[in-house]
Every structure is written in structure tokens, then in C-alpha cells.
Scaffold this motif. Structure first.
Motif, mmCIF file in Angstrom:
data_model
loop_
_atom_site.group_PDB
_atom_site.id
_atom_site.type_symbol
_atom_site.label_atom_id
_atom_site.label_comp_id
_atom_site.label_asym_id
_atom_site.label_seq_id
_atom_site.Cartn_x
_atom_site.Cartn_y
_atom_site.Cartn_z
ATOM 1 N N SER A 27 -40.490 31.142 -2.045
ATOM 2 C CA SER A 27 -41.816 30.506 -2.094
ATOM 3 C C SER A 27 -42.639 30.774 -0.841
ATOM 4 C CB SER A 27 -41.679 29.001 -2.336
ATOM 5 O OG SER A 27 -41.070 28.391 -1.218
ATOM 6 N N GLU A 28 -41.986 30.890 0.322
ATOM 7 C CA GLU A 28 -42.759 31.028 1.562
ATOM 8 C C GLU A 28 -42.948 32.476 1.995
ATOM 9 O OE1 GLU A 28 -41.574 28.138 4.599
ATOM 10 O OE2 GLU A 28 -40.761 26.894 2.990
ATOM 11 N N LEU A 29 -42.023 33.360 1.585
ATOM 12 C CA LEU A 29 -42.136 34.756 2.025
ATOM 13 C C LEU A 29 -42.269 35.731 0.863
ATOM 14 C CD1 LEU A 29 -39.403 34.741 4.829
ATOM 15 C CD2 LEU A 29 -41.888 34.562 5.132
ATOM 16 N N GLY A 30 -42.102 35.243 -0.355
ATOM 17 C CA GLY A 30 -42.233 36.126 -1.510
ATOM 18 C C GLY A 30 -41.107 37.140 -1.621
ATOM 19 N N LEU A 31 -39.960 36.847 -1.029
ATOM 20 C CA LEU A 31 -38.824 37.768 -1.133
ATOM 21 C C LEU A 31 -38.160 37.618 -2.506
ATOM 22 C CD1 LEU A 31 -37.210 37.249 2.390
ATOM 23 C CD2 LEU A 31 -38.493 39.261 1.607
ATOM 24 N N ALA A 32 -37.533 38.676 -2.974
ATOM 25 C CA ALA A 32 -36.751 38.615 -4.210
ATOM 26 C C ALA A 32 -35.328 38.229 -3.828
ATOM 27 C CB ALA A 32 -36.767 39.965 -4.907
ATOM 28 N N VAL A 33 -34.880 37.083 -4.290
ATOM 29 C CA VAL A 33 -33.582 36.544 -3.874
ATOM 30 C C VAL A 33 -32.809 36.062 -5.096
ATOM 31 C CG1 VAL A 33 -32.405 34.834 -2.432
ATOM 32 C CG2 VAL A 33 -34.635 35.727 -1.721
ATOM 33 N N ASP A 34 -31.547 36.427 -5.165
ATOM 34 C CA ASP A 34 -30.658 35.869 -6.183
ATOM 35 C C ASP A 34 -30.130 34.549 -5.629
ATOM 36 O OD1 ASP A 34 -28.876 35.350 -8.203
ATOM 37 O OD2 ASP A 34 -27.375 36.790 -7.491
ATOM 38 N N CYS A 35 -30.603 33.441 -6.168
ATOM 39 C CA CYS A 35 -30.225 32.127 -5.642
ATOM 40 C C CYS A 35 -28.964 31.609 -6.328
ATOM 41 C CB CYS A 35 -31.350 31.128 -5.868
ATOM 42 S SG CYS A 35 -32.820 31.485 -4.900
ATOM 43 N N LYS A 36 -27.987 31.278 -5.524
ATOM 44 C CA LYS A 36 -26.784 30.626 -6.023
ATOM 45 C C LYS A 36 -26.985 29.114 -5.956
ATOM 46 C CE LYS A 36 -24.809 34.566 -6.631
ATOM 47 N NZ LYS A 36 -24.840 35.112 -8.008
ATOM 48 N N HIS A 37 -25.908 28.356 -6.239
ATOM 49 C CA HIS A 37 -26.016 26.913 -6.118
ATOM 50 C C HIS A 37 -26.331 26.530 -4.668
ATOM 51 C CE1 HIS A 37 -24.852 25.800 -10.126
ATOM 52 N NE2 HIS A 37 -23.772 26.553 -10.067
ATOM 53 N N SER A 38 -26.827 25.334 -4.492
ATOM 54 C CA SER A 38 -26.989 24.804 -3.152
ATOM 55 C C SER A 38 -25.620 24.730 -2.471
ATOM 56 C CB SER A 38 -27.621 23.411 -3.224
ATOM 57 O OG SER A 38 -27.856 22.911 -1.928
ATOM 58 N N GLY A 39 -25.628 24.849 -1.137
ATOM 59 C CA GLY A 39 -24.362 24.865 -0.405
ATOM 60 C C GLY A 39 -23.425 23.720 -0.757
ATOM 61 N N PRO A 40 -23.890 22.473 -0.688
ATOM 62 C CA PRO A 40 -22.983 21.362 -0.974
ATOM 63 C C PRO A 40 -22.460 21.362 -2.404
ATOM 64 C CG PRO A 40 -24.923 20.599 0.224
ATOM 65 C CD PRO A 40 -25.193 22.032 -0.154
ATOM 66 N N LEU A 41 -23.081 22.117 -3.283
ATOM 67 C CA LEU A 41 -22.649 22.174 -4.687
ATOM 68 C C LEU A 41 -21.861 23.439 -5.002
ATOM 69 C CD1 LEU A 41 -25.876 20.772 -6.413
ATOM 70 C CD2 LEU A 41 -23.783 19.564 -5.769
ATOM 71 N N GLY A 42 -21.471 24.183 -3.959
ATOM 72 C CA GLY A 42 -20.602 25.335 -4.196
ATOM 73 C C GLY A 42 -21.227 26.687 -3.882
ATOM 74 N N GLY A 43 -22.458 26.687 -3.391
ATOM 75 C CA GLY A 43 -23.131 27.968 -3.126
ATOM 76 C C GLY A 43 -22.430 28.831 -2.089
ATOM 77 N N ASP A 44 -21.873 28.206 -1.062
ATOM 78 C CA ASP A 44 -21.138 28.992 -0.047
ATOM 79 C C ASP A 44 -19.933 29.684 -0.691
ATOM 80 O OD1 ASP A 44 -22.261 27.786 2.771
ATOM 81 O OD2 ASP A 44 -22.127 26.264 1.215
ATOM 82 N N LEU A 45 -19.281 28.964 -1.600
ATOM 83 C CA LEU A 45 -18.102 29.535 -2.265
ATOM 84 C C LEU A 45 -18.498 30.688 -3.171
ATOM 85 C CD1 LEU A 45 -16.165 26.258 -3.175
ATOM 86 C CD2 LEU A 45 -15.835 27.771 -1.199
ATOM 87 N N GLN A 46 -19.657 30.559 -3.848
ATOM 88 C CA GLN A 46 -20.119 31.666 -4.704
ATOM 89 C C GLN A 46 -20.372 32.910 -3.866
ATOM 90 O OE1 GLN A 46 -23.367 29.271 -6.620
ATOM 91 N NE2 GLN A 46 -22.615 30.308 -8.470
ATOM 92 N N ILE A 47 -20.988 32.725 -2.703
ATOM 93 C CA ILE A 47 -21.264 33.876 -1.830
ATOM 94 C C ILE A 47 -19.959 34.421 -1.268
ATOM 95 C CG2 ILE A 47 -22.350 34.547 0.354
ATOM 96 C CD1 ILE A 47 -24.729 32.716 -0.532
ATOM 97 N N GLY A 48 -19.020 33.521 -0.952
ATOM 98 C CA GLY A 48 -17.707 33.979 -0.498
ATOM 99 C C GLY A 48 -17.023 34.832 -1.552
ATOM 100 N N ALA A 49 -17.140 34.439 -2.810
ATOM 101 C CA ALA A 49 -16.511 35.215 -3.891
ATOM 102 C C ALA A 49 -17.143 36.605 -3.981
ATOM 103 C CB ALA A 49 -16.650 34.474 -5.216
ATOM 104 N N LEU A 50 -18.460 36.675 -3.807
ATOM 105 C CA LEU A 50 -19.132 37.987 -3.853
ATOM 106 C C LEU A 50 -18.622 38.899 -2.751
ATOM 107 C CD1 LEU A 50 -22.913 37.126 -4.463
ATOM 108 C CD2 LEU A 50 -21.319 38.217 -6.063
ATOM 109 N N LEU A 51 -18.480 38.357 -1.554
ATOM 110 C CA LEU A 51 -18.069 39.254 -0.458
ATOM 111 C C LEU A 51 -16.604 39.667 -0.581
ATOM 112 C CD1 LEU A 51 -16.452 38.080 2.319
ATOM 113 C CD2 LEU A 51 -18.565 36.792 2.480
#
Ligand SMILES: O=C(CO)COP(=O)(O)O
Length: 134
Positions: A47-71
């Protein structure tokens, strides 16, 4: 041709303004990257920079784990994770798991703005070769 770097962007609440400022500085480069983020961080980058981003869940809801799985699957070249060292987080185990996964798989992980500049400028100028043998 060097493949577009695949970068994960994550910031705790009190570091989100720093993330927006940082990403704004590198916006021209980040537009050429494949970006993944935790939910709220990604929403602001969009919303603020107009970047194209694949958004995962919010961190407290598991987003860090989703990104960990990707890496773990070799789908992330670097992580910019602006952690808040002054505020306890309910999902501390997830945060530690993500940083540990970076160490296990030798993926660059910048946890403060100074290191983030080093990682982003390196990727911008030299491509995603951070975790290859030298
Ligand atoms: O909590 C986070 C990382 O641990 C960040 O999550 P959000 O980007 O959804 O705020």
C-alpha cells in the motif's frame, strides 16, 4: 542472465517504519525481485510503496514459519527480518525457528538495518550468490 533475487521481508511492529524507509530506498531494485513477506509487513509494502509482494500469514499466526518452509525448499535467497529486541513476542519460538533455518541452510539473514543495507546492496550489485561457496 542472473535470476531475480528472492527476498523475504519481515518487520515487527515497532520496526515497520524502518522497513518501509529501507524498502523505499531500494524500491527500484526490489521491483526487480521476487518478494515474500509476513502479512502486515507485506500489506504496508504494497500500500505504501506499490511493491508486488506475496503476503503470507501475519507473523503471530504462522507467517514466519511459512517463510521458513520456503527457504528450507531453497526458494528464498535472503531474509530481511527487522526484529524488535525490546518487545517480547508471543510467537518467539517461530521467530527463532526462522532464524535457525537461515543458519541451517546458509541463507543470509539481516536482523537490523545496518546489515540489511549490506545484504541488499550486495544483491543489487552482484546478484543472489550470497550462499554459494567462495
Ligand atoms: O511478527 C512478525 C514477524 O515475527 C511480523 O508479522 P507481520 O508482518 O504480520 O506483522
Amino acid at each position: 542472465m542472473i535470476a531475480a533475487p528472492r527476498i523475504a521481508l519481515i518487520a515487527h511492529d515497532r520496526k515497520k517504519d524502518d522497513m518501509i524507509a529501507l524498502a523505499g530506498e531500494y524500491a527500484a531494485f526490489l521491483r526487480r525481485c521476487t518478494l515474500t513477506a509476513t502479512g502486515t509487513t507485506g500489506g504496508r509494502l504494497i500500500s505504501e510503496l506499490g511493491l508486488a509482494v506475496d503476503c503470507k500469514h501475519s507473523g503471530p499466526l504462522g507467517g514466519d514459519l511459512q517463510i521458513g518452509a520456503l527457504l528450507v525448499e531453497d526458494r528464498i535467497d535472503a531474509v530481511i527480518f527487522l526484529r524488535d529486541p525490546m518487545t517480547p513476542q508471543p510467537h518467539e519460538p517461530d521467530i527463532n525457528a526462522l532464524v535457525r533455518a537461515c543458519d541451517v541452510h546458509n541463507v543470509a539473514c539481516a536482523t537490523n538495518v545496518a546489515t540489511a543495507h549490506l545484504v541488499l546492496s550486495q544483491l543489487r550489485d552482484n546478484g543472489p550468490a550470497l550462499n554459494e561457496e567462495v
